[in-house]
Scaffold this active site. Structure first.
Site, PDB file in Angstrom:
ATOM      1  N   THR A  64      36.674   4.735   7.576  1.00 43.86           N
ATOM      2  CA  THR A  64      35.205   4.586   8.113  1.00 43.86           C
ATOM      3  C   THR A  64      35.013   4.141   9.280  1.00 43.86           C
ATOM      4  OG1 THR A  64      34.546   4.038   5.836  1.00 43.86           O
ATOM      5  CG2 THR A  64      32.972   3.213   7.403  1.00 43.86           C
TER       6      THR A  64
ATOM      7  N   ASP B 199      29.976   1.862  -0.100  1.00 41.12           N
ATOM      8  CA  ASP B 199      28.857   0.790   0.375  1.00 41.12           C
ATOM      9  C   ASP B 199      28.304   1.501   1.729  1.00 41.12           C
ATOM     10  OD1 ASP B 199      31.841   0.550   1.477  1.00 41.12           O
ATOM     11  OD2 ASP B 199      30.826  -0.986   2.661  1.00 41.12           O
TER      12      ASP B 199
END
Length: 366
Positions: free
Chosen positions: A224, A255
């Site tokens: 990420t 998330d």
């Protein structure tokens, strides 16, 4: 009588003069009150490219150099915007674009494959001044997901759009669309096959719910990407973009696009972007928790980040890390894994790069 006439005449003249003073030329804009904010020379930017099991002995010199090259290009892009008076939101977006365009990171071009052999991407961005935010999830044709998240924030009444609806909105906003084949990279596809083999072996030997997750937690990098910035106007912004987890099923969402979990910004406290095992970052509301500890317990950014990442998150069973910057320009790059791709630049233009976890403060030049 003459005195009364003289008095009325004087009042009339005064009234006419005052009316002339009050009038402004037609078309001239109303004067707005001056903003309380005064531009300063204090600004900063921090980026990450994912946290996971990153060991120097497993990294070739050439690959390490490639990671550092892209990290440097990305953060210098954002730093230049801030140095020239640009906004934190612009810096975050353009910085993340550089990493999204690189196959090295699990975002955009380098997004990992799902169990269905597709590339499904999520992203979010947040403005610390207004607390406005935009997020998208499950898109498969958006070249730069962070750009679409920004459009959702600025040009829609919503916070999050997903899947086909998000892509329809992208067309309306003229966001760059690409064929899904653009996201194919051979190394990501081979990683999927390896993870699927490990999953099958573990599922055969362990008959419980964790068997589904363990293979890609142990063997897949969390690539990420994220960026947080403070601009000269004292405004904070945070953004995160990801391809999620290798071999994810059932349109799983992590998330990164969840405001308060993987992405959060508030001018009162800090801006945070997270990377790691998303399910635990969601349960712990990690990004917001760091801000809340600063606001309500009056912790420093460093103290709050350490409390959440080194104590609270592991107690839940999660691993990963965060980058953050507060309203004074203090930074944190905290992680509980063996490494996190990261970089920071301050107002002086001093660059700090990091990959491995070699010391306690996680901010050494490597």
């Amino acid at each position: 009588m003459k005195k009364l006439l003289l008095l009325f005449t004087l009042l009339f003249i005064f009234s006419c003069n005052q009316s002339t003073v009050d009038k402004k030329p037609i078309g001239e804009p109303d004067q707005k009150p001056t903003s309380d904010k005064v531009e300063s020379d204090n600004f900063g930017i921090v980026i990450h490219g994912g946290a996971s099991t990153i060991l120097k002995e497993n990294m070739t010199d050439s690959l390490e150099a490639e990671y550092k090259k892209v990290l440097t290009e990305a953060i210098e892009t954002g730093h230049s915007i801030l140095a020239n008076g640009g906004t934190a939101l612009e810096a975050v977006q353009k910085t993340i674009n550089i990493m999204e365009n690189s196959p090295l990171f699990n975002a955009g071009k380098g997004a990992v494959f799902t169990n269905a052999e597709t590339n499904d991407m999520d992203a979010a961005i947040m403005d610390g001044e207004s607390l406005n935010a935009g997020a998208i999830s499950g898109v498969t044709t958006i070249k730069n997901p962070i750009n679409l998240a920004y459009e959702v924030m600025e040009f829609s009444p919503h916070v999050m759009l997903s899947g086909k609806g998000a892509e329809e909105f992208a067309k309306e906003r003229q966001i760059e669309i690409v064929d899904p084949s653009y996201f194919y990279t051979e190394n990501r596809f081979q990683s999927l096959k390896k993870v699927q083999e490990l999953e099958k072996k573990e599922a055969d030997s362990i008959n419980n719910a964790t068997a589904f997750y363990d293979p890609f937690i142990k063997n897949s990098k969390f690539g990420t990407v994220g960026c947080v910035a403070l601009d000269k106007n004292g405004n904070l912004a945070a953004g995160t973009s990801t391809g999620g987890m290798t071999n994810k099923k059932y349109n799983r969402i992590g998330d990164a696009p969840i405001i308060g979990a993987g992405t959060y910004a508030n001018n009162k406290t800090c801006a945070v972007s997270a990377t790691g095992w998303g399910e635990f970052f969601i349960r712990g509301v990690v990004a917001y928790d760091i801000s809340a500890l600063m606001e309500y317990k009056e912790m420093s950014l460093e103290e709050a980040a350490r409390e959440v990442i080194q104590k609270k998150l592991p107690e839940l069973g999660g691993d990963g890390g965060i980058i953050a910057i507060d309203h004074d320009g203090n930074i944190a790059m905290e992680f509980n894994t063996t490494g996190m791709y990261r970089a920071t630049m301050n107002k002086k233009g001093e660059l700090t790069l990091g990959i491995y976890k070699e010391n306690e403060n996680n901010t050494s030049q490597e």
